[in-house]
Design a protein around this motif. Sequence first.
Motif, PDB file in Angstrom:
ATOM      1  N   LYS A 125       2.741  -6.527  -4.856  1.00  0.00           N
ATOM      2  CA  LYS A 125       2.755  -6.307  -3.406  1.00  0.00           C
ATOM      3  C   LYS A 125       2.412  -4.869  -3.050  1.00  0.00           C
ATOM      4  CE  LYS A 125       5.863  -6.447   0.599  1.00  0.00           C
ATOM      5  NZ  LYS A 125       7.234  -6.806   1.073  1.00  0.00           N
ATOM      6  N   HIS A 126       2.946  -3.897  -3.802  1.00  0.00           N
ATOM      7  CA  HIS A 126       2.831  -2.490  -3.422  1.00  0.00           C
ATOM      8  C   HIS A 126       1.700  -1.749  -4.134  1.00  0.00           C
ATOM      9  CE1 HIS A 126       6.552  -2.491  -1.036  1.00  0.00           C
ATOM     10  NE2 HIS A 126       7.016  -3.338  -1.950  1.00  0.00           N
ATOM     11  N   GLN A 127       1.156  -2.335  -5.194  1.00  0.00           N
ATOM     12  CA  GLN A 127       0.016  -1.749  -5.913  1.00  0.00           C
ATOM     13  C   GLN A 127       0.221  -0.264  -6.240  1.00  0.00           C
ATOM     14  OE1 GLN A 127      -2.947  -3.482  -6.926  1.00  0.00           O
ATOM     15  NE2 GLN A 127      -1.551  -5.185  -6.496  1.00  0.00           N
ATOM     16  N   PRO A 128       1.265   0.064  -6.994  1.00  0.00           N
ATOM     17  CA  PRO A 128       1.518   1.475  -7.320  1.00  0.00           C
ATOM     18  C   PRO A 128       0.440   2.029  -8.250  1.00  0.00           C
ATOM     19  CG  PRO A 128       2.922   0.054  -8.636  1.00  0.00           C
ATOM     20  CD  PRO A 128       2.242  -0.832  -7.643  1.00  0.00           C
TER      21      PRO A 128
ATOM     22  N   GLU B  98      13.652  -7.123  -2.287  1.00  0.00           N
ATOM     23  CA  GLU B  98      12.596  -8.103  -2.027  1.00  0.00           C
ATOM     24  C   GLU B  98      12.850  -9.418  -2.764  1.00  0.00           C
ATOM     25  OE1 GLU B  98       8.766  -6.348  -2.727  1.00  0.00           O
ATOM     26  OE2 GLU B  98       9.120  -4.722  -1.294  1.00  0.00           O
TER      27      GLU B  98
ATOM     28  N   GLU C 219      12.661   2.366  -7.075  1.00  0.00           N
ATOM     29  CA  GLU C 219      11.720   1.245  -7.076  1.00  0.00           C
ATOM     30  C   GLU C 219      12.396  -0.050  -7.532  1.00  0.00           C
ATOM     31  OE1 GLU C 219       9.431   4.976  -6.995  1.00  0.00           O
ATOM     32  OE2 GLU C 219      11.106   4.261  -8.233  1.00  0.00           O
TER      33      GLU C 219
ATOM     34  N   GLU D 140      14.281  -1.351  -4.573  1.00  0.00           N
ATOM     35  CA  GLU D 140      13.348  -1.956  -3.619  1.00  0.00           C
ATOM     36  C   GLU D 140      12.940  -3.353  -4.084  1.00  0.00           C
ATOM     37  OE1 GLU D 140      10.094   0.730  -3.281  1.00  0.00           O
ATOM     38  OE2 GLU D 140      11.215   2.238  -2.125  1.00  0.00           O
TER      39      GLU D 140
ATOM     40  N   TRP E  79       7.033  -7.081  -7.119  1.00  0.00           N
ATOM     41  CA  TRP E  79       7.054  -5.834  -6.340  1.00  0.00           C
ATOM     42  C   TRP E  79       5.772  -5.051  -6.584  1.00  0.00           C
ATOM     43  CZ3 TRP E  79       6.625  -0.730  -7.654  1.00  0.00           C
ATOM     44  CH2 TRP E  79       6.957   0.214  -6.669  1.00  0.00           C
ATOM     45  N   ALA E  80       5.347  -4.947  -7.843  1.00  0.00           N
ATOM     46  CA  ALA E  80       4.140  -4.188  -8.179  1.00  0.00           C
ATOM     47  C   ALA E  80       2.899  -4.839  -7.572  1.00  0.00           C
ATOM     48  CB  ALA E  80       3.992  -4.076  -9.693  1.00  0.00           C
TER      49      ALA E  80
ATOM     50  N   GLN F  47       3.284  -0.163 -12.713  1.00  0.00           N
ATOM     51  CA  GLN F  47       2.364  -1.293 -12.791  1.00  0.00           C
ATOM     52  C   GLN F  47       2.857  -2.327 -13.792  1.00  0.00           C
ATOM     53  OE1 GLN F  47      -1.333   0.639 -13.762  1.00  0.00           O
ATOM     54  NE2 GLN F  47      -1.627   1.475 -11.707  1.00  0.00           N
TER      55      GLN F  47
END
Length: 448
Positions: free
Chosen positions: A336-339, A85, A78, A81, A333-334, A345
């Motif tokens: 955008k991807h809403q983990p 980005e 993560e 990733e 990143w969090a 988070q």
Amino acid sequence: MKKKMILLAGTLICLIVVWSVMTGQRQQSYAEAELTDQDKIWIITDLHYLSQDLFDDGEAFSYIEKTAAGKDLRYGKERMEALVEQVEREHPSLLLVSGDLSLNGEKQSVVELAQYFTQIEEKGTEILVIPGNHDIASGWARGFKGNQQEVTDQVTSQQFEDLFADNGYQQASSRDQASLSYLAKPFSNAWFLMIDSNIYASVQGDGAPTTNGRIKKETLNWIDVQLQAAKQAGVSLIPVVHHNVLQQHAMLSKGYTLDNAVDLKALFNQYGIQFGFSGHTHSQNIVEEDLGQVSYTEVVNGAFSIYPALIGQLSLDDTSIRYQKTQLDMASWAEKHQPSDPNLQDHVSYLQTVFDSTSDIMVHNALNDEHWYDGETADAISQFIMPANRAYFSGEKLDQTWLDETVFPSQAYQTLQAVSPRSFLADYLDVIIKRSQNRDVEQVTVSK
């Protein structure tokens, strides 16, 4: 059949010509771009990436997590990733990676990192990579499944070079034949000397990676030639080494400072090298040493694998070299991807928890080793060692008011100071406080 062979040969010749033209164009643009003050250069180090295919939630991985000295091993994917980005948003021209890319040289981990680096280069950011002491021929290359540590494929020096061919090795203007060192010229007015300081087997390793580093005599001779070329060309040259050239820590030098650092410092002094990067110690730090003819400033960028996942930023112009510590933007990143995982988070808080846990273990172990262990006292000492150690590794300043009003008057601090013989923790805390009071390790400007 003869016609088919002629056609096939013609096709191959065309492909070779096209490839040569494309390669030539890339090499030409690589060498002719001029570095300006608008260009961003980033550096990361000590990623200690572990492929998620190599572990599960079993006992073996739980054990290795607890003994990882504050590194997070679980979420390397993560973070990479998020880095890809962030590169896409902020467009750095160059990313330097100064070793210990993998946890312990697992081939699968290194293969995956190479794929992330490909993604970054596709965004327009060049990458220059060197290995660290954990990356090549490591006998500790393992997967962790259930309650078992499973031996997994290691990476040889040739495989490292092949996997990262597009991240410096193929574009190198000069290659050292005795190591994985090379000279890169991504800008016409700024060159980077990527120095392999590691000690490893030529094929397979047996046992733990070698901690200390030494530059071979042949490599020193090659470095001499590169420094002379840079001086004659009148360009800025920045060395990047995994091991430290200068002693970075009063209590930590053996195995971290190069065994033959004196030889490299002599060359830097001879050719007027004023600034460089290293890694290895995991803690953010900046040290300057007068070498005789010049002063050399070395930045150790904090490890990407520990709190708070640091990224260094470098900029150069005709008069100065400027460095500023920054960190990975995991929050974007969090968002955008809403983990669903709370550790992703708010990843920085999670990294802090992981690191603080290691500091707490260090306190309890130290008191036990010194034979004056008391659980309540250890817990109380941990309350100020944890934030102090976190500040030391992240490069953050200690709050002097907190020290004066909370730490120094506390019974736990008084007990720690009174122990005889003097506790390691007391000496360690003194080093942290002294550094915080005496110098800024988050930024530096070096005049040329």
